[in-house]
Design a protein around this motif. Structure first.
Motif, PDB file in Angstrom:
ATOM      1  N   ASP A 202       0.842  -1.196   0.000  1.00 52.81           N
ATOM      2  CA  ASP A 202       0.000   0.000   0.000  1.00 52.81           C
ATOM      3  C   ASP A 202       0.880   1.250   0.000  1.00 52.81           C
ATOM      4  O   ASP A 202       1.400   1.675   1.040  1.00 52.81           O
ATOM      5  CB  ASP A 202      -0.900  -0.015   1.238  1.00 52.81           C
ATOM      6  CG  ASP A 202      -1.936   1.088   1.229  1.00 52.81           C
ATOM      7  OD1 ASP A 202      -1.707   2.124   0.594  1.00 52.81           O
ATOM      8  OD2 ASP A 202      -2.985   0.911   1.893  1.00 52.81           O
ATOM      9  N   GLU A 204       0.259   4.527  -0.446  1.00 58.28           N
ATOM     10  CA  GLU A 204      -0.181   5.702   0.295  1.00 58.28           C
ATOM     11  C   GLU A 204      -0.055   5.505   1.803  1.00 58.28           C
ATOM     12  O   GLU A 204       0.337   6.423   2.528  1.00 58.28           O
ATOM     13  CB  GLU A 204      -1.625   6.054  -0.080  1.00 58.28           C
ATOM     14  CG  GLU A 204      -1.764   6.594  -1.489  1.00 58.28           C
ATOM     15  CD  GLU A 204      -0.817   7.751  -1.749  1.00 58.28           C
ATOM     16  OE1 GLU A 204      -0.742   8.669  -0.906  1.00 58.28           O
ATOM     17  OE2 GLU A 204      -0.130   7.741  -2.791  1.00 58.28           O
ATOM     18  N   SER A 205      -0.406   4.323   2.287  1.00 58.82           N
ATOM     19  CA  SER A 205      -0.257   4.054   3.728  1.00 58.82           C
ATOM     20  C   SER A 205       1.200   4.092   4.144  1.00 58.82           C
ATOM     21  O   SER A 205       1.539   4.598   5.218  1.00 58.82           O
ATOM     22  CB  SER A 205      -0.873   2.697   4.079  1.00 58.82           C
ATOM     23  OG  SER A 205      -2.272   2.712   3.880  1.00 58.82           O
ATOM     24  N   ARG A 207       3.571   5.852   2.631  1.00 60.80           N
ATOM     25  CA  ARG A 207       4.020   7.233   2.536  1.00 60.80           C
ATOM     26  C   ARG A 207       3.626   8.029   3.791  1.00 60.80           C
ATOM     27  O   ARG A 207       4.396   8.861   4.268  1.00 60.80           O
ATOM     28  CB  ARG A 207       3.426   7.895   1.302  1.00 60.80           C
ATOM     29  CG  ARG A 207       4.051   9.254   0.967  1.00 60.80           C
ATOM     30  CD  ARG A 207       3.145  10.057   0.060  1.00 60.80           C
ATOM     31  NE  ARG A 207       2.747   9.306  -1.112  1.00 60.80           N
ATOM     32  CZ  ARG A 207       3.384   9.339  -2.276  1.00 60.80           C
ATOM     33  NH1 ARG A 207       4.454  10.096  -2.412  1.00 60.80           N
ATOM     34  NH2 ARG A 207       2.938   8.643  -3.299  1.00 60.80           N
ATOM     35  N   GLU A 208       2.439   7.777   4.319  1.00 61.75           N
ATOM     36  CA  GLU A 208       1.965   8.501   5.504  1.00 61.75           C
ATOM     37  C   GLU A 208       2.816   8.219   6.739  1.00 61.75           C
ATOM     38  O   GLU A 208       2.900   9.047   7.645  1.00 61.75           O
ATOM     39  CB  GLU A 208       0.512   8.120   5.794  1.00 61.75           C
ATOM     40  CG  GLU A 208      -0.482   8.642   4.759  1.00 61.75           C
ATOM     41  CD  GLU A 208      -1.880   8.140   5.026  1.00 61.75           C
ATOM     42  OE1 GLU A 208      -2.049   7.394   6.034  1.00 61.75           O
ATOM     43  OE2 GLU A 208      -2.795   8.468   4.247  1.00 61.75           O
TER      44      GLU A 208
END
Length: 324
Positions: A202, A204-205, A207-208
């Protein structure tokens, strides 16, 4: 070395050796902890401890303090090993990292936080900047709280000289001292989220959870696939991880999350359970600031049977091409 190898023959001399063996076994965790922090190598630290036993076993004198005597012996052996290792590390291919450590055998509840931080990858890399004597003095004094008379006896220098060495070492360490999330539970929770996102690929997860300037670096020693000179930035690191992990899982690879060097980390294993690599995570202010991977097979043998990293890489590439 197993306890059985320390059992001496019967007789009065045997009784003395039994007592020595028992004393040595009680102090073994401390001796290994000292040697590992000076050397950054599990194998070399174990060898230094073994050599310390051989010298103690053959010694005809009875020390006033067994702890002080054995600590001095293992420290001097470690200093000699480190001096010879420096030239090898200067010729090392790519980034050099310490050998990953699953469990620090020396436990002191009163200093547990200091002990854990001192064995982190970041702290051990910072210790690499010190001279062998400075490193030994810092480890004995700042990590294990030895008195200056004990430190002086261990390294074979005067107390004033050791105080000067300690000052220089502290100055270097303070200038680059690694910062970690103080709340260990928060670190572990963030790491759990990271490994969940990693297994799912994932982007985006991932990256956060990464700091904007996160750095991912690998130590392969030229003997396994790696990420070149390193991957920088949250977006780049997230994309590389998300692009890699699904195919590793597709060929049966497993991510075993656990603490390494007192930090959140993981061991990567192939379908047969062989060790492919390890990673450790630096966590600060709720984000991952650094990811360090050890892929050099020479540094993984103490964790179990080692996989052929190149074979794993080729299998993952074949899986990816077949899916395309």
């Amino acid at each position: 070395m197993s306890r059985a190898t320390l059992v001496p023959p019967a007789g009065q001399g045997g009784v003395v050796r039994v007592a020595r063996a028992e004393e040595f076994e009680q102090l073994r965790p401390l001796l290994f902890a000292i040697a590992y922090r000076i050397l950054g190598s599990v194998g070399e630290a174990e060898d230094a401890v073994q050599e310390t036993w051989l010298r103690y076993e053959s010694s005809s004198t009875t020390p006033v303090s067994t702890k002080a005597f054995l600590s001095a012996v293992v420290t001097r052996i470690s200093i000699d090993v480190l001096r010879s290792a420096r030239s090898r590390r200067e010729r090392y291919v790519g980034q050099w990292f310490p050998e990953p450590l699953v469990t620090d055998p020396y436990q002191d509840p009163a200093r547990s936080a200091e002990l854990a931080d001192s064995v982190s990858m970041a702290a051990l890399l910072l210790l690499e900047r010190l001279s062998p004597l400075e490193r030994a003095v810092f480890v004995l004094r700042e990590v294990f709280a030895f008195s200056f008379p004990e430190v002086a006896a261990a390294v074979g220098r005067s107390e004033p000289a050791c105080r000067q060495l300690a000052v220089r070492a502290r100055r270097h360490m303070d200038a680059g001292r690694p910062r970690f999330e103080a709340d260990r539970q928060a670190r572990e929770e963030l790491a759990a989220r990271f490994f969940d996102a990693l297994r799912e690929g994932d982007v985006e997860s991932l990256r956060e959870l990464l700091a904007a300037d996160v750095q991912m670096v690998g130590d392969s020693g030229g003997k396994a696939p790696q990420w070149g000179a390193g991957v920088l930035g949250a977006g780049n690191v997230a994309r590389v991880l998300a692009a890699t992990m699904p195919w590793f899982a597709r060929i049966g690879g497993v991510v075993e999350a656990l603490n390494l060097n007192g930090q959140p980390g993981a061991i990567f294993r192939d379908r047969d359970g062989n060790v492919v690599s390890t990673i450790t995570l630096d966590v600060l202010d709720g984000q991952i600031t650094a990811i360090r991977a050890v892929l050099n097979p020479d540094k993984l043998g103490h964790l179990g049977p080692v996989a052929d990293g190149w074979a794993v890489y080729r299998a993952a590439q074949r899986a990816r091409r077949s899916a395309d």
